[in-house]
Enzyme design. Sequence first.
Site, PDB file in Angstrom:
ATOM      1  N   HIS A 199      45.201  42.232  33.883  1.00 37.47           N
ATOM      2  CA  HIS A 199      43.994  42.783  33.266  1.00 37.47           C
ATOM      3  C   HIS A 199      42.974  43.204  34.319  1.00 37.47           C
ATOM      4  CE1 HIS A 199      40.651  43.347  30.548  1.00 37.47           C
ATOM      5  NE2 HIS A 199      39.951  42.387  31.139  1.00 37.47           N
ATOM      6  N   SER A 200      42.345  44.361  34.104  1.00 34.39           N
ATOM      7  CA  SER A 200      41.212  44.809  34.909  1.00 34.39           C
ATOM      8  C   SER A 200      41.532  44.827  36.412  1.00 34.39           C
ATOM      9  CB  SER A 200      40.014  43.912  34.601  1.00 34.39           C
ATOM     10  OG  SER A 200      38.826  44.453  35.128  1.00 34.39           O
ATOM     11  N   PHE A 201      40.806  44.050  37.218  1.00 34.17           N
ATOM     12  CA  PHE A 201      41.061  44.017  38.661  1.00 34.17           C
ATOM     13  C   PHE A 201      42.429  43.429  38.974  1.00 34.17           C
ATOM     14  CE2 PHE A 201      40.576  42.431  43.033  1.00 34.17           C
ATOM     15  CZ  PHE A 201      40.104  43.594  43.655  1.00 34.17           C
ATOM     16  N   GLU A 210      33.064  39.717  34.685  1.00 42.45           N
ATOM     17  CA  GLU A 210      33.382  40.286  35.977  1.00 42.45           C
ATOM     18  C   GLU A 210      32.151  40.581  36.810  1.00 42.45           C
ATOM     19  OE1 GLU A 210      35.989  43.555  35.456  1.00 42.45           O
ATOM     20  OE2 GLU A 210      37.331  42.462  34.147  1.00 42.45           O
TER      21      GLU A 210
END
Length: 374
Positions: free
Chosen positions: A266-268, A50
């Site tokens: 997931h995540s962002f 990322e």
Amino acid sequence: MGEDVEKKSKEAKVEKESVDEVEQNASEFDPKRDVNGHAVQTGATELADEQSPSKSRSKTESSQKCNDSADSVSTSEKNEYSFDRDGVLRDEQGIKFKFNVYPKAERNQRRYEEIGKWVTEEVYRRLVEQCGLVKHFIPIGAKETDPRSFVFASEDFETNEDVLLVLIHGTGVVRAGQWSRSVIINQGIKEGTQIPYIETARENNWAVLVLNTNLNMAQKRTEDQAKVGLGLYEVKGSETAEEHAQYVWKTFISKCKAKTILIVAHSFGGVVTARLAEKNDDFLDRVAAVALTDSVHALRHMDVKKDVEKFYEDHVINWVAAPEEVNTPLLKSRLTPNKGDCPCRSAGHLKHEMTSHCAKDSIFTWFFEKINSL
């Protein structure tokens, strides 16, 4: 490249004290996350999935680093490694991937990036050949000579009247079918890709749609598919991750016949999902459950409607990086400390990039519970 890496390392050390969320990469350094969920480098080795390109680069220059064309991959580096029958990356002698093989850091990084590009193409291939998904170019109606992105879907994603599973990865270098490129390279296909999710969904006769939110720019081509220069151009409707997801929602998801829609992000991808909930009235009606894995969203900073907050309280769980046993209920994280957001559970692992893999069984158990309660 060496100067860029060294510069990033110095910048990361300065920013270290102001960063709130710790994010550990399955590689050779420990990154941290800023308030927007982007990883910051703290060592001059393998880049995080990322990690944003250098701030000194223009948008076009940064995007060129993420060009998805396999043509730019060094043949010698691409053929140096392959995945064994267990999905583990090994060289011709059967040795697992090693990052530091050359004296100069920039050469190791360049080698890693080239292997990463090959991994992206290999995952695309497996989505089609192993998982039976179909590649759909977007925007719909664009010419082959235009800049295009694409998504992957099961053949029945439009007609399946039961369940549609939507998969959304995080930000950075990852592409459709990946949770974490660094985990794929260092651990394996099973740990770092979305393939185990896809296979479980298909075993239960669910339709599947895989987004590709980071492929926002592409090259123009001539009629015979030759590239037009080296420049990259924005893909209409997919200029950003949020716009890509919104286009896919309106063009594909909202028109499908599935009575139940499930999302794993997931995540962002958690931010992307929250934007979908905010912008689409049919989201709250059609989505039965959203499983987040170490999402970096924070509804209190997104000014969403009260009904979206209520939906998150009742139909969303965030499996976060934590030392507790997987699926253990946790207090709200620092990103979601108050009511009006989703509950959190432990993913059973401390590393951000491993949360999707480690929480998979718990996520599907919860999905089945939600479906049975409808």
